[in-house]
Design an enzyme around this catalytic site. Structure first.
Site, PDB file in Angstrom:
ATOM      1  N   GLN A 189     -14.232   2.308   1.802  1.00 14.54           N
ATOM      2  CA  GLN A 189     -13.616   1.953   0.509  1.00 14.54           C
ATOM      3  C   GLN A 189     -13.390   3.210  -0.319  1.00 14.54           C
ATOM      4  O   GLN A 189     -14.310   4.010  -0.511  1.00 14.54           O
ATOM      5  CB  GLN A 189     -14.522   0.983  -0.256  1.00 14.54           C
ATOM      6  CG  GLN A 189     -13.901   0.492  -1.555  1.00 14.54           C
ATOM      7  CD  GLN A 189     -14.753  -0.563  -2.255  1.00 14.54           C
ATOM      8  OE1 GLN A 189     -15.870  -0.858  -1.826  1.00 14.54           O
ATOM      9  NE2 GLN A 189     -14.229  -1.113  -3.329  1.00 14.54           N
ATOM     10  N   ASP A 200       0.855  -1.192   0.000  1.00 14.29           N
ATOM     11  CA  ASP A 200       0.000   0.000   0.000  1.00 14.29           C
ATOM     12  C   ASP A 200       0.895   1.248   0.000  1.00 14.29           C
ATOM     13  O   ASP A 200       1.912   1.305   0.687  1.00 14.29           O
ATOM     14  CB  ASP A 200      -0.907  -0.021   1.238  1.00 14.29           C
ATOM     15  CG  ASP A 200      -2.052   0.969   1.136  1.00 14.29           C
ATOM     16  OD1 ASP A 200      -3.210   0.522   1.049  1.00 14.29           O
ATOM     17  OD2 ASP A 200      -1.791   2.187   1.129  1.00 14.29           O
ATOM     18  N   ILE A 201       0.499   2.260  -0.778  1.00 14.81           N
ATOM     19  CA  ILE A 201       1.296   3.482  -0.900  1.00 14.81           C
ATOM     20  C   ILE A 201       1.288   4.283   0.406  1.00 14.81           C
ATOM     21  O   ILE A 201       2.182   5.104   0.644  1.00 14.81           O
ATOM     22  CB  ILE A 201       0.752   4.335  -2.084  1.00 14.81           C
ATOM     23  CG1 ILE A 201       1.803   5.282  -2.629  1.00 14.81           C
ATOM     24  CG2 ILE A 201      -0.521   5.093  -1.707  1.00 14.81           C
ATOM     25  CD1 ILE A 201       1.433   5.910  -3.957  1.00 14.81           C
ATOM     26  N   ASN A 242     -12.464  -3.241   3.083  1.00 10.02           N
ATOM     27  CA  ASN A 242     -13.348  -2.080   3.194  1.00 10.02           C
ATOM     28  C   ASN A 242     -14.347  -2.139   2.045  1.00 10.02           C
ATOM     29  O   ASN A 242     -13.957  -2.359   0.889  1.00 10.02           O
ATOM     30  CB  ASN A 242     -12.537  -0.784   3.136  1.00 10.02           C
ATOM     31  CG  ASN A 242     -11.611  -0.622   4.323  1.00 10.02           C
ATOM     32  OD1 ASN A 242     -11.917  -1.067   5.421  1.00 10.02           O
ATOM     33  ND2 ASN A 242     -10.474   0.013   4.106  1.00 10.02           N
ATOM     34  N   HIS A 293     -10.162  -5.289  -3.150  1.00  4.67           N
ATOM     35  CA  HIS A 293      -8.812  -5.506  -2.619  1.00  4.67           C
ATOM     36  C   HIS A 293      -8.892  -5.957  -1.180  1.00  4.67           C
ATOM     37  O   HIS A 293      -9.734  -5.493  -0.410  1.00  4.67           O
ATOM     38  CB  HIS A 293      -7.956  -4.242  -2.734  1.00  4.67           C
ATOM     39  CG  HIS A 293      -8.618  -2.996  -2.234  1.00  4.67           C
ATOM     40  ND1 HIS A 293      -9.566  -2.317  -2.953  1.00  4.67           N
ATOM     41  CD2 HIS A 293      -8.466  -2.302  -1.076  1.00  4.67           C
ATOM     42  CE1 HIS A 293      -9.973  -1.263  -2.275  1.00  4.67           C
ATOM     43  NE2 HIS A 293      -9.330  -1.234  -1.109  1.00  4.67           N
ATOM     44  N   LEU A 294      -7.991  -6.862  -0.823  1.00  6.20           N
ATOM     45  CA  LEU A 294      -7.787  -7.264   0.564  1.00  6.20           C
ATOM     46  C   LEU A 294      -6.593  -6.484   1.086  1.00  6.20           C
ATOM     47  O   LEU A 294      -5.543  -6.427   0.440  1.00  6.20           O
ATOM     48  CB  LEU A 294      -7.464  -8.765   0.646  1.00  6.20           C
ATOM     49  CG  LEU A 294      -8.600  -9.796   0.636  1.00  6.20           C
ATOM     50  CD1 LEU A 294      -9.444  -9.665  -0.628  1.00  6.20           C
ATOM     51  CD2 LEU A 294      -8.039 -11.198   0.766  1.00  6.20           C
ATOM     52  N   HIS A 295      -6.758  -5.873   2.262  1.00  4.87           N
ATOM     53  CA  HIS A 295      -5.615  -5.295   2.964  1.00  4.87           C
ATOM     54  C   HIS A 295      -5.038  -6.391   3.869  1.00  4.87           C
ATOM     55  O   HIS A 295      -5.768  -6.963   4.690  1.00  4.87           O
ATOM     56  CB  HIS A 295      -6.035  -4.141   3.873  1.00  4.87           C
ATOM     57  CG  HIS A 295      -6.585  -2.934   3.179  1.00  4.87           C
ATOM     58  ND1 HIS A 295      -5.834  -1.808   2.933  1.00  4.87           N
ATOM     59  CD2 HIS A 295      -7.817  -2.666   2.691  1.00  4.87           C
ATOM     60  CE1 HIS A 295      -6.592  -0.894   2.338  1.00  4.87           C
ATOM     61  NE2 HIS A 295      -7.797  -1.393   2.183  1.00  4.87           N
TER      62      HIS A 295
HETATM   63  P1  5GP Z   1      -9.500   1.402   0.496  1.00  7.74           P
HETATM   64  O1  5GP Z   1      -9.481   2.744   1.166  1.00  7.74           O
HETATM   65  O2  5GP Z   1     -10.324   1.453  -0.778  1.00  7.74           O
HETATM   66  O3  5GP Z   1      -9.879   0.257   1.379  1.00  7.74           O
HETATM   67  O4  5GP Z   1      -8.010   1.080   0.098  1.00  7.74           O
HETATM   68  C1  5GP Z   1      -7.367   1.662  -0.987  1.00  7.74           C
HETATM   69  C2  5GP Z   1      -5.903   1.684  -0.653  1.00  7.74           C
HETATM   70  O5  5GP Z   1      -5.184   1.926  -1.834  1.00  7.74           O
HETATM   71  C3  5GP Z   1      -5.508   2.769   0.354  1.00  7.74           C
HETATM   72  O6  5GP Z   1      -4.984   2.161   1.516  1.00  7.74           O
HETATM   73  C4  5GP Z   1      -4.474   3.594  -0.403  1.00  7.74           C
HETATM   74  O7  5GP Z   1      -3.394   3.999   0.419  1.00  7.74           O
HETATM   75  C5  5GP Z   1      -4.028   2.657  -1.511  1.00  7.74           C
HETATM   76  N1  5GP Z   1      -3.596   3.307  -2.722  1.00  7.74           N
HETATM   77  C6  5GP Z   1      -4.212   4.345  -3.348  1.00  7.74           C
HETATM   78  N2  5GP Z   1      -3.540   4.661  -4.464  1.00  7.74           N
HETATM   79  C7  5GP Z   1      -2.487   3.817  -4.559  1.00  7.74           C
HETATM   80  C8  5GP Z   1      -1.432   3.663  -5.510  1.00  7.74           C
HETATM   81  O8  5GP Z   1      -1.323   4.361  -6.522  1.00  7.74           O
HETATM   82  N3  5GP Z   1      -0.523   2.687  -5.259  1.00  7.74           N
HETATM   83  C9  5GP Z   1      -0.612   1.887  -4.147  1.00  7.74           C
HETATM   84  N4  5GP Z   1       0.355   0.964  -3.983  1.00  7.74           N
HETATM   85  N5  5GP Z   1      -1.593   2.007  -3.237  1.00  7.74           N
HETATM   86  C10 5GP Z   1      -2.514   2.952  -3.440  1.00  7.74           C
END
Ligand code: 5GP
Ligand code: ZN
Length: 114
Positions: free
Chosen positions: A94, A31-32, A87, A100-102
Protein backbone atom coordinates in the site's frame (compact mmCIF):
# COMPACT_ATOMS: atom_id res chain seq x y z
CA UNK A 1 -11.42 14.47 4.80
CA UNK A 2 -7.80 14.12 5.83
CA UNK A 3 -5.98 17.29 4.71
CA UNK A 4 -2.77 15.70 3.39
CA UNK A 5 -4.44 12.71 1.75
CA UNK A 6 -4.10 12.42 -2.04
CA UNK A 7 -7.36 10.52 -2.51
CA UNK A 8 -9.30 12.92 -0.25
CA UNK A 9 -8.10 15.66 -2.64
CA UNK A 10 -9.42 13.63 -5.58
CA UNK A 11 -12.77 13.25 -3.78
CA UNK A 12 -12.80 17.03 -3.15
CA UNK A 13 -11.86 17.73 -6.79
CA UNK A 14 -8.69 19.67 -5.98
CA UNK A 15 -6.71 16.95 -7.81
CA UNK A 16 -8.37 15.95 -11.08
CA UNK A 17 -9.48 12.42 -11.93
CA UNK A 18 -11.74 11.06 -14.64
CA UNK A 19 -14.68 9.72 -12.60
CA UNK A 20 -15.90 6.67 -14.47
CA UNK A 21 -18.21 5.96 -11.51
CA UNK A 22 -19.73 8.01 -8.69
CA UNK A 23 -22.43 7.51 -6.10
CA UNK A 24 -23.16 9.05 -2.71
CA UNK A 25 -20.52 6.96 -0.93
CA UNK A 26 -17.78 6.23 -3.46
CA UNK A 27 -16.02 7.13 -6.70
CA UNK A 28 -14.10 5.15 -9.32
CA UNK A 29 -11.35 6.55 -11.56
CA UNK A 30 -8.47 5.15 -13.66
CA UNK A 31 -5.15 4.45 -11.96
CA UNK A 32 -2.48 6.93 -13.14
CA UNK A 33 -0.02 4.01 -13.62
CA UNK A 34 -2.18 1.20 -15.02
CA UNK A 35 -1.08 -2.41 -14.45
CA UNK A 36 -3.63 -3.90 -16.87
CA UNK A 37 -5.64 -2.68 -19.90
CA UNK A 38 -8.40 -1.73 -17.43
CA UNK A 39 -7.22 -0.51 -14.02
CA UNK A 40 -9.79 1.40 -11.98
CA UNK A 41 -9.46 2.54 -8.37
CA UNK A 42 -12.64 2.47 -6.25
CA UNK A 43 -12.49 4.56 -3.08
CA UNK A 44 -14.91 5.62 -0.35
CA UNK A 45 -15.57 9.37 -0.16
CA UNK A 46 -15.03 9.01 3.57
CA UNK A 47 -11.37 8.84 4.65
CA UNK A 48 -10.51 5.35 5.88
CA UNK A 49 -6.74 4.88 5.98
CA UNK A 50 -6.62 1.17 5.24
CA UNK A 51 -8.56 -2.08 5.09
CA UNK A 52 -6.76 -2.92 8.34
CA UNK A 53 -8.80 -0.16 10.05
CA UNK A 54 -12.13 -1.80 9.26
CA UNK A 55 -14.55 -2.20 12.17
CA UNK A 56 -18.04 -3.67 12.28
CA UNK A 57 -19.64 -0.24 11.63
CA UNK A 58 -17.91 -0.24 8.22
CA UNK A 59 -19.54 -3.47 7.04
CA UNK A 60 -22.14 -1.79 4.83
CA UNK A 61 -19.58 0.57 3.28
CA UNK A 62 -17.19 -2.27 2.43
CA UNK A 63 -20.05 -4.22 0.86
CA UNK A 64 -21.03 -1.10 -1.06
CA UNK A 65 -17.52 -0.78 -2.50
CA UNK A 66 -17.63 -4.40 -3.70
CA UNK A 67 -20.99 -3.83 -5.38
CA UNK A 68 -19.64 -0.63 -6.99
CA UNK A 69 -16.67 -2.64 -8.32
CA UNK A 70 -19.05 -5.19 -9.85
CA UNK A 71 -21.07 -2.43 -11.51
CA UNK A 72 -17.90 -0.80 -12.91
CA UNK A 73 -16.68 -4.20 -14.17
CA UNK A 74 -19.99 -4.63 -16.04
CA UNK A 75 -19.71 -1.11 -17.46
CA UNK A 76 -16.12 -1.79 -18.53
CA UNK A 77 -17.16 -5.05 -20.26
CA UNK A 78 -14.95 -7.26 -18.10
CA UNK A 79 -17.24 -10.27 -18.51
CA UNK A 80 -14.24 -12.57 -19.11
CA UNK A 81 -13.07 -11.90 -15.56
CA UNK A 82 -11.08 -9.50 -13.48
CA UNK A 83 -9.23 -9.17 -10.21
CA UNK A 84 -9.90 -6.98 -7.18
CA UNK A 85 -6.84 -6.16 -5.07
CA UNK A 86 -6.68 -4.31 -1.75
CA UNK A 87 -3.03 -3.68 -0.91
CA UNK A 88 -2.82 -3.26 2.85
CA UNK A 89 0.08 -1.86 4.85
CA UNK A 90 3.73 -1.60 3.94
CA UNK A 91 4.38 -5.29 3.22
CA UNK A 92 1.06 -5.45 1.41
CA UNK A 93 2.31 -2.85 -1.07
CA UNK A 94 0.00 0.00 0.00
CA UNK A 95 1.38 3.39 -1.04
CA UNK A 96 -1.68 5.65 -0.61
CA UNK A 97 -3.19 5.60 2.87
CA UNK A 98 -6.83 5.98 1.83
CA UNK A 99 -8.70 2.71 1.33
CA UNK A 100 -8.95 1.71 -2.33
CA UNK A 101 -9.91 -1.33 -4.37
CA UNK A 102 -7.89 -1.95 -7.51
CA UNK A 103 -10.12 -3.36 -10.29
CA UNK A 104 -7.82 -4.97 -12.86
CA UNK A 105 -8.93 -6.58 -16.09
CA UNK A 106 -8.49 -6.97 -19.81
CA UNK A 107 -5.71 -9.55 -19.59
CA UNK A 108 -5.16 -12.96 -17.98
CA UNK A 109 -3.99 -12.59 -14.38
CA UNK A 110 -1.11 -14.59 -12.98
CA UNK A 111 -1.11 -16.56 -9.73
CA UNK A 112 0.47 -16.34 -7.22
CA UNK A 113 0.47 -12.54 -7.26
CA UNK A 114 3.83 -10.79 -6.85
P1 5GP B 1 -1.48 1.24 -3.68
O1 5GP B 1 -0.04 1.14 -4.10
O2 5GP B 1 -1.61 2.08 -2.42
O3 5GP B 1 -2.20 -0.07 -3.57
O4 5GP B 1 -2.24 1.98 -4.84
C1 5GP B 1 -2.17 3.36 -5.04
C2 5GP B 1 -2.39 3.58 -6.51
O5 5GP B 1 -2.68 4.94 -6.71
C3 5GP B 1 -1.19 3.23 -7.39
O6 5GP B 1 -1.54 2.19 -8.27
C4 5GP B 1 -0.88 4.54 -8.11
O7 5GP B 1 -0.52 4.35 -9.46
C5 5GP B 1 -2.18 5.32 -7.97
N1 5GP B 1 -2.02 6.75 -7.94
C6 5GP B 1 -1.10 7.45 -7.23
N2 5GP B 1 -1.28 8.77 -7.42
C7 5GP B 1 -2.34 8.91 -8.25
C8 5GP B 1 -3.01 10.05 -8.81
O8 5GP B 1 -2.68 11.21 -8.57
N3 5GP B 1 -4.05 9.80 -9.64
C9 5GP B 1 -4.45 8.51 -9.92
N4 5GP B 1 -5.49 8.38 -10.77
N5 5GP B 1 -3.85 7.43 -9.41
C10 5GP B 1 -2.82 7.62 -8.59
ZN1 ZN C 1 -8.23 10.27 2.37
Amino acid sequence: MSPDCLFCKIVAGTIPANRVYEDELSIGFPDINPQAPTHILIIPKQHIASQAKAVSEDTALFGHLMAAAAEIARNQKLERGYRIVVNTGDEGGQTVNHLHLHLLGGRRMGWPPG
